[in-house]
Scaffold this active site. Structure first.
Site, PDB file in Angstrom:
ATOM      1  N   SER A  49     -50.471 -24.100   0.371  1.00 16.94           N
ATOM      2  CA  SER A  49     -50.452 -23.872  -1.078  1.00 16.94           C
ATOM      3  C   SER A  49     -51.834 -23.588  -1.652  1.00 16.94           C
ATOM      4  O   SER A  49     -51.975 -23.459  -2.866  1.00 16.94           O
ATOM      5  CB  SER A  49     -49.874 -25.110  -1.782  1.00 16.94           C
ATOM      6  OG  SER A  49     -48.571 -25.346  -1.353  1.00 16.94           O
ATOM      7  N   HIS A 114     -51.306 -34.261   2.630  1.00 15.67           N
ATOM      8  CA  HIS A 114     -50.080 -33.524   2.302  1.00 15.67           C
ATOM      9  C   HIS A 114     -48.970 -34.499   1.895  1.00 15.67           C
ATOM     10  O   HIS A 114     -47.838 -34.070   1.666  1.00 15.67           O
ATOM     11  CB  HIS A 114     -49.591 -32.725   3.520  1.00 15.67           C
ATOM     12  CG  HIS A 114     -50.412 -31.506   3.828  1.00 15.67           C
ATOM     13  ND1 HIS A 114     -50.891 -30.661   2.855  1.00 15.67           N
ATOM     14  CD2 HIS A 114     -50.792 -30.963   5.013  1.00 15.67           C
ATOM     15  CE1 HIS A 114     -51.546 -29.663   3.427  1.00 15.67           C
ATOM     16  NE2 HIS A 114     -51.517 -29.829   4.726  1.00 15.67           N
ATOM     17  N   SER A 144     -46.720 -17.665   4.031  1.00 19.34           N
ATOM     18  CA  SER A 144     -47.965 -18.197   4.575  1.00 19.34           C
ATOM     19  C   SER A 144     -47.666 -19.167   5.721  1.00 19.34           C
ATOM     20  O   SER A 144     -48.312 -19.160   6.764  1.00 19.34           O
ATOM     21  CB  SER A 144     -48.734 -18.902   3.452  1.00 19.34           C
ATOM     22  OG  SER A 144     -49.987 -19.309   3.902  1.00 19.34           O
ATOM     23  N   ARG A 268     -55.805 -15.894   5.734  1.00 19.63           N
ATOM     24  CA  ARG A 268     -54.979 -14.763   6.179  1.00 19.63           C
ATOM     25  C   ARG A 268     -55.118 -13.607   5.198  1.00 19.63           C
ATOM     26  O   ARG A 268     -55.829 -12.663   5.423  1.00 19.63           O
ATOM     27  CB  ARG A 268     -53.512 -15.201   6.335  1.00 19.63           C
ATOM     28  CG  ARG A 268     -52.612 -14.152   6.957  1.00 19.63           C
ATOM     29  CD  ARG A 268     -51.172 -14.589   6.937  1.00 19.63           C
ATOM     30  NE  ARG A 268     -50.633 -14.704   5.597  1.00 19.63           N
ATOM     31  CZ  ARG A 268     -50.031 -13.728   4.921  1.00 19.63           C
ATOM     32  NH1 ARG A 268     -49.887 -12.549   5.478  1.00 19.63           N
ATOM     33  NH2 ARG A 268     -49.570 -13.928   3.691  1.00 19.63           N
TER      34      ARG A 268
HETATM   35  P1  A3P Z   1     -51.888 -16.625   2.919  1.00 18.83           P
HETATM   36  O1  A3P Z   1     -51.284 -17.012   4.234  1.00 18.83           O
HETATM   37  O2  A3P Z   1     -50.858 -16.172   1.928  1.00 18.83           O
HETATM   38  O3  A3P Z   1     -53.003 -15.662   3.045  1.00 18.83           O
HETATM   39  P2  A3P Z   1     -53.668 -23.916   2.883  1.00 18.83           P
HETATM   40  O4  A3P Z   1     -55.126 -23.875   2.657  1.00 18.83           O
HETATM   41  O5  A3P Z   1     -52.946 -24.872   1.990  1.00 18.83           O
HETATM   42  O6  A3P Z   1     -53.336 -24.077   4.329  1.00 18.83           O
HETATM   43  O7  A3P Z   1     -53.123 -22.493   2.427  1.00 18.83           O
HETATM   44  C1  A3P Z   1     -53.479 -21.339   3.120  1.00 18.83           C
HETATM   45  C2  A3P Z   1     -53.296 -20.141   2.216  1.00 18.83           C
HETATM   46  O8  A3P Z   1     -54.351 -20.095   1.247  1.00 18.83           O
HETATM   47  C3  A3P Z   1     -53.346 -18.849   2.989  1.00 18.83           C
HETATM   48  O9  A3P Z   1     -52.500 -17.946   2.277  1.00 18.83           O
HETATM   49  C4  A3P Z   1     -54.818 -18.490   2.854  1.00 18.83           C
HETATM   50  O10 A3P Z   1     -55.113 -17.147   3.113  1.00 18.83           O
HETATM   51  C5  A3P Z   1     -55.073 -18.869   1.413  1.00 18.83           C
HETATM   52  N1  A3P Z   1     -56.496 -19.116   1.138  1.00 18.83           N
HETATM   53  C6  A3P Z   1     -57.403 -19.748   1.902  1.00 18.83           C
HETATM   54  N2  A3P Z   1     -58.612 -19.756   1.312  1.00 18.83           N
HETATM   55  C7  A3P Z   1     -58.475 -19.101   0.142  1.00 18.83           C
HETATM   56  C8  A3P Z   1     -59.381 -18.769  -0.912  1.00 18.83           C
HETATM   57  N3  A3P Z   1     -60.659 -19.104  -0.859  1.00 18.83           N
HETATM   58  N4  A3P Z   1     -58.890 -18.085  -1.962  1.00 18.83           N
HETATM   59  C9  A3P Z   1     -57.592 -17.722  -2.020  1.00 18.83           C
HETATM   60  N5  A3P Z   1     -56.688 -18.007  -1.061  1.00 18.83           N
HETATM   61  C10 A3P Z   1     -57.109 -18.694   0.021  1.00 18.83           C
END
Ligand code: A3P
Length: 306
Positions: A49, A114, A144, A268
């Protein structure tokens, strides 16, 4: 405990939520031993998230007086955010360390989890520590998640198809799920205790990182001064913590968080609305209907597209 298979993981239904079996000992030790301090900052999220982003932002905001966000030696340039702000159930408490000494960590201590609100240790409820929760629209969260579990090479097959993930999501079966109970617990608590729980949306941060950073700093008790605003400190923080910047750092490109989990898995695409490229109209309709039903009258609104 009731149990379910989720990709290669076993989940146990523990206190109403589906918990990864591998983390259960860590969760139980966290619940048993953690003693919150009033100055603690605890970042709570449903997986995928925006936890990584939130960790970077909170760490940088809280440490900015002795560690300028435009400094060439800022810790975030050399460390993954998950190493700077560890998860209770995955990094702090575990099989090897049932009750670690956390008393001497630098103040304020910043942790992440979490776990849903109802499973947090009692001392968190009784203390005046602050909680920041970030949530994300479930369609993007799901995609994601799917990439996370099928990385590094997403391969569609019967056992790990998006269809299967959607089906389990609807049944509430996913790590730390059901999603709706997790979000609603923090949402309701944030209304009751505005001073102690800040509820953020990933999509709002994407839309306007400056105003959300100001909100965050105010909530953390360290508002930006006029001088800092004039000097562009908020812009420096948002730049340092931006997806593009973090993704391109050597540490996040080539190092592992722990065996089998490379740092780059947390960076990602970082967009709102990527689900349109993956979910069929029927899947979208099903999830939207479920979301409508579960969040009806709560006041929560998810922005599904940018
Ligand atoms: P996507 O898979 O849609 O790209 P978490 O940190 O809770 O594991 O969530 C990972 C999601 O947050 C991934 O989404 C990731 O790319 C995105 N994410 C990580 N760092 C980020 C940042 N600095 N700004 C925006 N999104 C970010």
């Amino acid at each position: 405990l009731p149990c379910a298979k989720f990709w290669d993981h076993i989940l146990y239904k523990y206190q109403g939520y589906w918990m990864p079996s591998r983390q259960l000992n860590g969760i139980i030790s966290f619940q048993k031993y953690f003693k919150a301090q009033n100055s603690d900052i605890i970042l709570c999220t449903f997986p995928k998230s925006g936890t990584t982003w939130l960790k970077a932002l909170v760490y940088t905001t809280l440490n900015r007086s002795h560690c300028a966000p435009n400094s060439a030696t800022h810790p975030l340039l050399a460390c993954n955010p998950h190493n700077l702000v560890p998860y209770f159930e995955m990094q702090i408490y575990g099989d090897e360390n049932e009750n670690p000494n956390l008393e001497n960590l630098p103040n304020p201590r910043i942790f992440a989890t979490h776990l849903p609100f109802s499973l947090l240790p009692p001392s968190i409820s009784y203390s005046n520590c602050r909680i920041v929760y970030i949530c994300r629209n479930p369609l993007d969260q799901l995609i994601s998640y799917w990439y996370f579990f099928t990385s590094p090479s997403p391969n569609y097959n019967e056992t790990n198809s998006i269809e299967e993930l959607v089906k389990m999501f609807e049944e509430g079966i996913c790590m730390y799920g059901p999603f709706w109970d997790h979000v609603l617990e923090y949402w309701n608590k944030s209304i009751e205790r505005k001073d102690r729980i800040l509820f953020l949306y990933y999509e709002d941060l994407k839309e306007d990182i400056i105003s959300q950073s100001i909100r965050l700093a105010d909530f953390l008790g360290l508002p930006f001064s006029e001088e800092e605003k004039d000097k562009g400190v908020i812009e420096d923080i948002s730049r340092l913590c931006s997806f593009r910047n973090l993704k391109e750092l050597e540490v996040n490109k080539s190092e592992d968080l722990w065996p089998g989990v490379p740092n780059n898995i947390f960076f990602r695409k970082g967009e709102v609305g990527d689900w349109v490229n993956h979910l069929s109209p029927a899947m979208v309709e099903k999830i939207k209907k479920l979301v409508e039903e579960k969040f009806k009258d709560s006041g929560i609104t998810f922005k599904m597209t940018s």
